[in-house]
Design an enzyme around this catalytic site. Structure first.
Site, PDB file in Angstrom:
ATOM      1  CE1 TYR A  71      -4.165  -1.018  -0.457  1.00 54.74           C
ATOM      2  CE2 TYR A  71      -3.397  -3.407   0.075  1.00 54.74           C
ATOM      3  CZ  TYR A  71      -4.696  -1.925   0.077  1.00 54.74           C
ATOM      4  OH  TYR A  71      -5.591  -2.667  -0.546  1.00 54.74           O
ATOM      5  CD  GLN A 105     -15.654  -1.031  -8.659  1.00 50.21           C
ATOM      6  OE1 GLN A 105     -15.496  -1.920  -8.241  1.00 50.21           O
ATOM      7  NE2 GLN A 105     -16.478  -1.039 -10.039  1.00 50.21           N
ATOM      8  CG  ASN A 106     -11.103   4.416  -9.528  1.00 49.35           C
ATOM      9  OD1 ASN A 106     -11.119   3.163  -9.661  1.00 49.35           O
ATOM     10  ND2 ASN A 106     -11.115   4.840 -10.262  1.00 49.35           N
ATOM     11  CG  ASP A 108      -7.568   7.067  -7.759  1.00 50.11           C
ATOM     12  OD1 ASP A 108      -8.332   7.965  -7.500  1.00 50.11           O
ATOM     13  OD2 ASP A 108      -7.443   6.103  -8.879  1.00 50.11           O
ATOM     14  CG  HIS A 123     -13.766  -0.608  -3.373  1.00 51.07           C
ATOM     15  ND1 HIS A 123     -13.617  -1.146  -4.865  1.00 51.07           N
ATOM     16  CD2 HIS A 123     -14.612  -1.358  -2.660  1.00 51.07           C
ATOM     17  CE1 HIS A 123     -14.443  -1.940  -4.554  1.00 51.07           C
ATOM     18  NE2 HIS A 123     -15.310  -1.979  -3.843  1.00 51.07           N
ATOM     19  CB  CYS A 131      -7.261   1.884  15.090  1.00 53.26           C
ATOM     20  SG  CYS A 131      -6.833   0.884  15.895  1.00 53.26           S
ATOM     21  N   GLY A 192     -15.226   2.864 -16.961  1.00 53.01           N
ATOM     22  CA  GLY A 192     -13.869   2.279 -16.365  1.00 53.01           C
ATOM     23  C   GLY A 192     -13.861   1.137 -15.596  1.00 53.01           C
ATOM     24  CB  THR A 193     -15.655  -0.936 -13.515  1.00 52.02           C
ATOM     25  OG1 THR A 193     -15.688  -1.853 -12.919  1.00 52.02           O
ATOM     26  CG2 THR A 193     -17.449  -0.271 -13.303  1.00 52.02           C
TER      27      THR A 193
HETATM   28  P1  OAD Z   1     -10.577  -3.423 -13.449  1.00 48.92           P
HETATM   29  O1  OAD Z   1      -9.057  -3.452 -13.311  1.00 48.92           O
HETATM   30  O2  OAD Z   1     -11.280  -4.598 -12.952  1.00 48.92           O
HETATM   31  O3  OAD Z   1     -11.542  -2.990 -15.065  1.00 48.92           O
HETATM   32  C1  OAD Z   1     -10.781  -1.842 -15.199  1.00 48.92           C
HETATM   33  C2  OAD Z   1     -11.408  -1.791 -16.743  1.00 48.92           C
HETATM   34  O4  OAD Z   1     -11.232  -0.666 -16.796  1.00 48.92           O
HETATM   35  C3  OAD Z   1     -11.353  -2.952 -17.389  1.00 48.92           C
HETATM   36  O5  OAD Z   1     -12.886  -3.050 -18.142  1.00 48.92           O
HETATM   37  C4  OAD Z   1     -10.491  -1.900 -18.998  1.00 48.92           C
HETATM   38  O6  OAD Z   1     -11.131  -2.615 -19.921  1.00 48.92           O
HETATM   39  C5  OAD Z   1     -11.003  -0.454 -18.642  1.00 48.92           C
HETATM   40  N1  OAD Z   1      -9.858   0.613 -18.710  1.00 48.92           N
HETATM   41  C6  OAD Z   1      -9.383   0.626 -19.282  1.00 48.92           C
HETATM   42  N2  OAD Z   1      -7.926   1.412 -19.512  1.00 48.92           N
HETATM   43  C7  OAD Z   1      -9.349   2.471 -19.936  1.00 48.92           C
HETATM   44  C8  OAD Z   1      -9.908   4.002 -20.440  1.00 48.92           C
HETATM   45  N3  OAD Z   1      -9.230   4.331 -20.416  1.00 48.92           N
HETATM   46  N4  OAD Z   1     -11.126   4.477 -19.442  1.00 48.92           N
HETATM   47  C9  OAD Z   1     -11.949   3.423 -19.286  1.00 48.92           C
HETATM   48  N5  OAD Z   1     -11.894   2.769 -19.509  1.00 48.92           N
HETATM   49  C10 OAD Z   1     -10.976   2.075 -18.846  1.00 48.92           C
HETATM   50  O7  OAD Z   1     -11.025  -3.213 -12.348  1.00 48.92           O
HETATM   51  P2  OAD Z   1     -12.125  -2.697 -11.527  1.00 48.92           P
HETATM   52  O8  OAD Z   1     -13.160  -2.901 -12.228  1.00 48.92           O
HETATM   53  O9  OAD Z   1     -12.536  -0.978 -11.065  1.00 48.92           O
HETATM   54  O10 OAD Z   1     -11.163  -3.581  -5.479  1.00 48.92           O
HETATM   55  O11 OAD Z   1     -12.255  -3.177 -10.018  1.00 48.92           O
HETATM   56  C11 OAD Z   1     -12.473  -2.895  -9.298  1.00 48.92           C
HETATM   57  C12 OAD Z   1     -11.590  -3.924  -7.784  1.00 48.92           C
HETATM   58  O12 OAD Z   1     -11.379  -4.736  -7.678  1.00 48.92           O
HETATM   59  C13 OAD Z   1     -11.485  -2.517  -7.450  1.00 48.92           C
HETATM   60  O13 OAD Z   1     -11.749  -1.788  -6.564  1.00 48.92           O
HETATM   61  C14 OAD Z   1     -10.162  -3.457  -6.473  1.00 48.92           C
HETATM   62  C15 OAD Z   1     -10.428  -4.289  -6.938  1.00 48.92           C
HETATM   63  O14 OAD Z   1      -9.415  -5.776  -6.559  1.00 48.92           O
HETATM   64  C16 OAD Z   1     -10.643  -4.056  -4.027  1.00 48.92           C
HETATM   65  O15 OAD Z   1      -9.507  -3.595  -4.091  1.00 48.92           O
HETATM   66  C17 OAD Z   1     -11.229  -4.460  -3.059  1.00 48.92           C
END
Ligand code: OAD
Length: 250
Positions: A71, A105-106, A108, A123, A131, A192-193
């Protein structure tokens, strides 16, 4: 990649303008153009690291140093990046539209750095700490992990980043706000998910069931794609400014 038709942007802009409530739900892809790696893509974090060893509550109990190291590395990486045009376009949408709820879900903090004042963080946020035992919160920047010294709370518990790990519940108020927003919106944008991590992945289904128009912005097809009314197959840093431009042209 084929260019998206102008009509699609216009159609989205018209829907946004006439909506009483717009909900946007973002994932790691939104920050990719800022230089933050995603998780499940070929070059994503989960291709190099094992989530069960890092983003997992049992992993922290077993090996807190290892989890903190990872982290701290991510924190350092994120501290060097800036919001991209996609983040800034979402700030503009917030000011241009009636009622706007941004859910992410980000962890950052880039939506907030860009200027979105109210963000529903499903998240958590990597900038904050809490703590693990008594849940007391610690100011941003007040806790830094250094090798060999685990940060501890007055209660004796270990301090940890305020993020949600696998095996943990999402913050109650965040998930409740997100649920209510999804149920009550007229248009829901999933951006972007990969839409595979629940309960966040449930939100567009709730919105659709409640009658919302569903838009996805993602260069790749996802599990959600078959359900969407419009899929924009472009990077969010390209597509979102086009939506804002279309909105201003109306
Ligand atoms: P993922 O890595 O699963 O998915 C990212 C998505 O972004 C993919 O579908 C890509 O195709 C898409 N992508 C890539 N570049 C892009 C761009 N420039 N514009 C738009 N989309 C783009 O990430 P998340 O779905 O956010 O949780 O993942 C969900 C959760 O899984 C996270 O919050 C994290 C992870 O494990 C925890 O750590 C609890």
């Amino acid at each position: 990649m084929r260019e998206q038709s102008r009509d699609q942007y216009q159609a989205i802009a018209e829907r946004l303008l006439s909506a009483n409530h717009v909900v946007v739900s973002t994932g790691a892809g939104v920050s990719k153009e800022s230089g933050v790696p995603t998780f499940r893509e070929a070059d994503g974090l989960w291709s190099k690291f094992r989530p069960e060893e890092l983003a997992n509550v049992d992993a922290f109990i077993r090996n807190p140093e290892r989890v903190w190291e990872w982290y701290q590395w991510r924190r350092d990486l994120i501290s060097k990046v800036k919001p991209n045009p996609g983040h800034y376009a979402l700030v503009e949408l917030d000011t241009l539209l009636n009622r706007f709820t941004l859910i992410t879900q980000n962890v950052d903090n880039l939506h907030q750095v860009a200027g979105n004042e109210y963000v529903v963080e499903l998240h958590g946020n990597i900038q904050r700490n809490k703590c693990h035992k008594c849940s007391k919160f610690f100011e941003e920047g007040s806790i830094v992990f250094e090798q060999g010294s685990l940060p501890k709370c007055d209660c004796g518990g270990l301090i940890r980043p305020d993020v949600v790990w696998f095996g943990e519940m999402l913050p109650e108020d965040a998930i409740q706000t997100a649920w209510i927003a999804a149920e009550s919106c007229d248009i829901f944008l999933s951006i972007g998910t990969s839409a595979v991590v629940y309960p966040a992945a449930q939100l567009p289904y709730i919105a659709k069931d409640a009658g919302a128009f569903l838009v996805e912005i993602n260069p790749e097809v996802t599990e959600l794609s078959p359900l969407t009314d419009i899929s924009i197959r472009e990077a969010s840093g390209v597509a979102l400014p086009k939506i804002v431009a279309a909105l201003k042209d109306l």
